[in-house]
Scaffold this motif. Structure first.
Motif, short mmCIF file in Angstrom:
data_model
loop_
_atom_site.label_atom_id
_atom_site.label_comp_id
_atom_site.label_asym_id
_atom_site.label_seq_id
_atom_site.Cartn_x
_atom_site.Cartn_y
_atom_site.Cartn_z
N ALA A 1 0.84 -1.19 0.00
CA ALA A 1 0.00 0.00 0.00
C ALA A 1 0.88 1.25 0.00
CB ALA A 1 -0.91 -0.01 1.23
N PRO A 2 0.43 2.34 -0.64
CA PRO A 2 1.20 3.58 -0.60
C PRO A 2 1.39 4.03 0.84
CG PRO A 2 -0.57 3.70 -2.23
CD PRO A 2 -0.79 2.45 -1.45
N PRO A 3 2.54 4.61 1.19
CA PRO A 3 2.80 5.04 2.56
C PRO A 3 1.72 5.97 3.12
CG PRO A 3 4.81 5.12 1.27
CD PRO A 3 3.70 4.83 0.31
N LEU A 4 1.24 6.89 2.27
CA LEU A 4 0.23 7.83 2.75
C LEU A 4 -1.08 7.12 3.07
CD1 LEU A 4 -0.58 10.71 3.39
CD2 LEU A 4 -1.16 11.05 0.97
N LEU A 5 -1.43 6.10 2.29
CA LEU A 5 -2.65 5.34 2.54
C LEU A 5 -2.54 4.60 3.87
CD1 LEU A 5 -5.41 4.36 1.62
CD2 LEU A 5 -4.29 2.53 0.35
N ALA A 6 -1.37 4.04 4.15
CA ALA A 6 -1.16 3.36 5.43
C ALA A 6 -1.31 4.35 6.58
CB ALA A 6 0.22 2.72 5.45
N LYS A 7 -0.84 5.57 6.38
CA LYS A 7 -0.96 6.59 7.43
C LYS A 7 -2.43 6.95 7.66
CE LYS A 7 0.20 11.34 8.60
NZ LYS A 7 0.28 11.00 10.04
N LEU A 8 -3.19 7.07 6.58
CA LEU A 8 -4.62 7.41 6.72
C LEU A 8 -5.36 6.34 7.52
CD1 LEU A 8 -5.59 8.81 3.19
CD2 LEU A 8 -4.81 10.03 5.19
N LYS A 9 -5.03 5.08 7.26
CA LYS A 9 -5.67 3.99 7.98
C LYS A 9 -5.31 4.03 9.47
CE LYS A 9 -6.03 0.84 4.04
NZ LYS A 9 -5.61 -0.44 3.44
N GLY A 10 -4.05 4.35 9.76
CA GLY A 10 -3.63 4.47 11.15
C GLY A 10 -4.28 5.65 11.83
N ASP A 11 -4.40 6.76 11.11
CA ASP A 11 -5.02 7.96 11.67
C ASP A 11 -6.51 7.76 11.90
OD1 ASP A 11 -2.57 9.10 11.58
OD2 ASP A 11 -3.05 10.63 10.08
N VAL B 1 -2.85 11.69 -3.47
CA VAL B 1 -2.83 13.15 -3.33
C VAL B 1 -3.83 13.79 -4.29
CG1 VAL B 1 -1.43 15.22 -3.73
CG2 VAL B 1 -0.49 13.31 -2.42
N ALA B 2 -3.89 13.27 -5.52
CA ALA B 2 -4.85 13.79 -6.50
C ALA B 2 -6.29 13.59 -6.00
CB ALA B 2 -4.66 13.10 -7.84
N LEU B 3 -6.55 12.44 -5.39
CA LEU B 3 -7.88 12.17 -4.83
C LEU B 3 -8.19 13.12 -3.69
CD1 LEU B 3 -10.46 10.46 -4.46
CD2 LEU B 3 -9.10 8.91 -3.03
N LEU B 4 -7.22 13.36 -2.82
CA LEU B 4 -7.42 14.28 -1.70
C LEU B 4 -7.74 15.69 -2.20
CD1 LEU B 4 -4.45 13.06 0.52
CD2 LEU B 4 -6.86 12.93 1.17
N ARG B 5 -7.04 16.13 -3.21
CA ARG B 5 -7.27 17.47 -3.73
C ARG B 5 -8.61 17.57 -4.45
NH1 ARG B 5 -1.02 18.62 -5.61
NH2 ARG B 5 -0.34 19.42 -3.60
N ALA C 1 -3.99 19.35 4.30
CA ALA C 1 -2.83 19.00 5.12
C ALA C 1 -2.29 17.63 4.71
CB ALA C 1 -3.21 19.01 6.60
N TYR C 2 -3.19 16.66 4.49
CA TYR C 2 -2.76 15.33 4.04
C TYR C 2 -2.16 15.39 2.64
CZ TYR C 2 -4.79 12.70 7.94
OH TYR C 2 -5.06 12.16 9.19
N ALA C 3 -2.78 16.19 1.77
CA ALA C 3 -2.27 16.31 0.40
C ALA C 3 -0.87 16.92 0.40
CB ALA C 3 -3.22 17.17 -0.44
N GLN C 4 -0.67 17.90 1.24
CA GLN C 4 0.65 18.54 1.33
C GLN C 4 1.69 17.55 1.86
OE1 GLN C 4 1.38 21.56 0.23
NE2 GLN C 4 3.54 21.35 0.79
N GLU C 5 1.28 16.75 2.82
CA GLU C 5 2.18 15.76 3.41
C GLU C 5 2.58 14.68 2.41
OE1 GLU C 5 2.31 12.65 7.22
OE2 GLU C 5 0.69 14.12 7.02
#
Length: 206
Positions: free
Chosen positions: A50-60, A100-104, A138-142
């Motif tokens: 999984a993309p690192p950002l997706l893993a972070k979203l699941k943890g958050d 990131v594109a989805l977040l934006r 904030a997530y998109a920027q990260e």
């Protein structure tokens, strides 16, 4: 005694005697072993991490549930549901850039909703949308990678146009954009404005 000898001769005369010598439990164990081995090969060869950002979203999401952070819960559940739906299509969200594109895109939708709520006099709902927009941005920027300037995008476009001209007499904007966005392309992993990129391509291909 004669019956057992007859049975022994029958087994010995049967070409597939090794099958008859296994009990049902043994056969089941062998089949299960082969299935597990196949599943391990499939999981290691076919399932991408999984993309690192997706893993972070699941943890958050778990953290937001414990903290009862309603605004963040709404955002994370919506985004994760969208990624799950995309995973069932031919265009899964399998990179941070796509996420990131989805977040934006989600942030733009919330911005439109906030504007409509303000026009309707529902400032309370507009404020909720604005809070969600801040979380999305904030997530998109990260998750955004290194930014590509207009000069870098222009240089990448010019290089691809030169390559296409060397191989063909005609250069189409769609072909240039496709080459730019290919995995391993000059803009992979970089944050850039796609509308601006398309405008640069159109001008240089004119």
């Amino acid at each position: 005694m004669s019956l057992r000898l007859g049975a022994t001769r029958l087994v010995g005369a049967t070409p597939s005697r090794h099958v008859f010598q296994h009990t049902p439990l043994q056969l089941s164990a062998v089949a299960t072993s082969h299935l597990c081995a196949f599943q391990r090969r499939y999981s290691s060869e076919e399932v991408a991490p999984a993309p690192p950002l997706l893993a972070k979203l699941k943890g958050d999401l778990k953290a937001a549930m414990k903290a009862k952070d309603k605004a963040r819960l709404v955002v994370l559940r919506s985004v994760l549901a969208a990624t799950l739906n995309a995973s069932k299509t031919a265009q899964p969200i399998d990179t941070d850039a796509k996420l990131v594109a989805l977040l934006r895109k989600t942030a733009r939708t919330s911005q439109d909703a906030a504007s409509e709520f303000r026009e309707a006099g529902r400032t309370d709902l507009a404020e909720k949308e604005q809070e969600q927009i801040q979380i999305l941005e904030a997530y998109a920027q990260e998750g955004a990678g290194q930014s590509a300037s207009s000069e870098e995008v222009t240089a990448a476009v010019e290089a691809i146009i030169s390559e296409l001209k060397a191989a063909s007499t005609s250069v189409r904007a769609g072909d240039v954009i496709k080459r730019l966005l290919l995995p391993g392309g000059p803009l992979e992993g970089k944050d850039f404005n796609k509308a601006e990129m398309a405008k640069i391509v159109k001008n240089l291909c004119a």
